[in-house]
Write an enzyme that holds these catalytic residues in place. Structure first.
Site, PDB file in Angstrom:
ATOM      1  CE  LYS A  33      29.456 -13.460  -2.164  1.00 32.92           C
ATOM      2  NZ  LYS A  33      28.626 -14.540  -1.570  1.00 32.92           N
ATOM      3  CE1 TYR A  60      29.419 -12.929  -5.880  1.00 31.07           C
ATOM      4  CE2 TYR A  60      31.678 -12.188  -5.676  1.00 31.07           C
ATOM      5  CZ  TYR A  60      30.737 -13.185  -5.556  1.00 31.07           C
ATOM      6  OH  TYR A  60      31.106 -14.442  -5.117  1.00 31.07           O
ATOM      7  CB  SER A 120      33.721 -13.642  -2.147  1.00 31.05           C
ATOM      8  OG  SER A 120      34.673 -13.477  -3.184  1.00 31.05           O
TER       9      SER A 120
END
Ligand code: NAD
Length: 253
Positions: free
Chosen positions: A149, A145, A132
């Protein structure tokens, strides 16, 4: 149909294949002639898709081993299963942190190394992991998160280094904003879809196919000299930083 990608007959495992980007990647690979196994912890949405579906929680080492025993070796892995949990790092519950890392990072490692063994026996293969732009750009309330990533991007580079001599490539694709079941509720809030579309040079938020086609390219031998790379697929969004601050005398695009 032309086989420009050279994917006909290649065996591909796609995690997160039940929804969003993973499902689009599974369908794109199947359309290109690959023999696709869509893996998800929820396979009900795959009914009627025409794809072979296998149930597996990728965060469980024993479940991933059992999956590999069931389906045997393959040439391609697309890691697209993922979860997101909102929260600030300063007060994130460690149980939530661990739960997210166990899927978005450990799960990607478990699947990659389990299937890399078979790829080595088959003379090579391709690992493509969906990362991402959050892995390179901080965002509010991202919890674990963004960190997951960022770690994934470097983990992929390390896999590229370790597995290159066996003919196995490892790359990440970093989408920007994509409309999928994971994010759909954002777009239901008034004005969000329009504001997000306007923020992207291409003029719209991505659909899963926009990401899936790049994934398919990286899976294919057309990308034979691409490894350790992070391909940003964001419609140009992350290149626009300086347009977000006032610059008197230079208004307009
Ligand atoms: P999605 O929720 O539509 O699909 C994710 C799939 O992963 C679901 O089918 C879910 O059941 C599966 N999954 C979750 N945990 C699992 C587990 N432990 N084992 C097996 N399957 C599991 O989400 P999406 O938007 O398609 O996201 C796919 C990937 O793309 C994720 O890694 C996500 O972080 C990444 N991504 C999404 C966006 C976006 O805007 N949607 C942007 C950048 C990156």
């Amino acid at each position: 149909m032309s086989d420009w990608l050279g994917l006909r007959g290649r065996r591909a495992v796609v995690t997160g294949g039940g929804s969003g980007i993973g499902r689009a990647a599974a369908l794109a690979l199947a359309a290109a002639g690959a023999d696709v196994i869509a893996v998800d912890r929820d396979i009900a949405p795959l009914d009627g898709s025409g794809l072979r579906a296998e149930d597996c929680d990728i965060s469980s080492e024993s479940a991933v081993e059992a999956l590999a025993d069931r389906i045997g070796p393959c040439d391609i892995v697309v890691n697209a299963a993922g979860i997101i949990r909102p929260g600030a790092l300063v007060d994130v519950e460690i149980a939530d942190w661990d739960a997210l890392i166990s899927v978005n990072l450990t799960g990607y490692l478990l699947v990659s190394r389990e299937f890399a063994r078979g790829m080595t026996e088959r003379g090579g293969g391709s690992l493509v992991h969906v990362a991402s732009i959050s892995g390179t750009h901080a965002q509010a309330n991202s919890g674990a998160y963004s960190a997951s990533k960022a770690a994934l991007i470097v983990m992929s580079q390390q896999l590229a280094l370790e597995l290159g001599p066996q003919g196995i490539r490892s790359n990440t694709v970093s989408p920007g904003m994509v409309r999928t079941p994971m994010t759909e509720e954002y777009y239901q809030a008034p004005g969000v879809a329009e504001r997000r579309d306007r923020a992207v040079p291409i003029g719209r938020v991505a659909m899963p196919d926009d990401i899936a086609d790049v994934v398919a390219f990286l899976c294919s031998s057309r990308a034979r000299y691409v490894t350790g790379a992070d391909i940003v697929v964001d419609g140009g969004f992350t290149t626009t930083l300086m347009s977000w601050v006032p610059r008197p005398g230079f208004e307009g695009s």
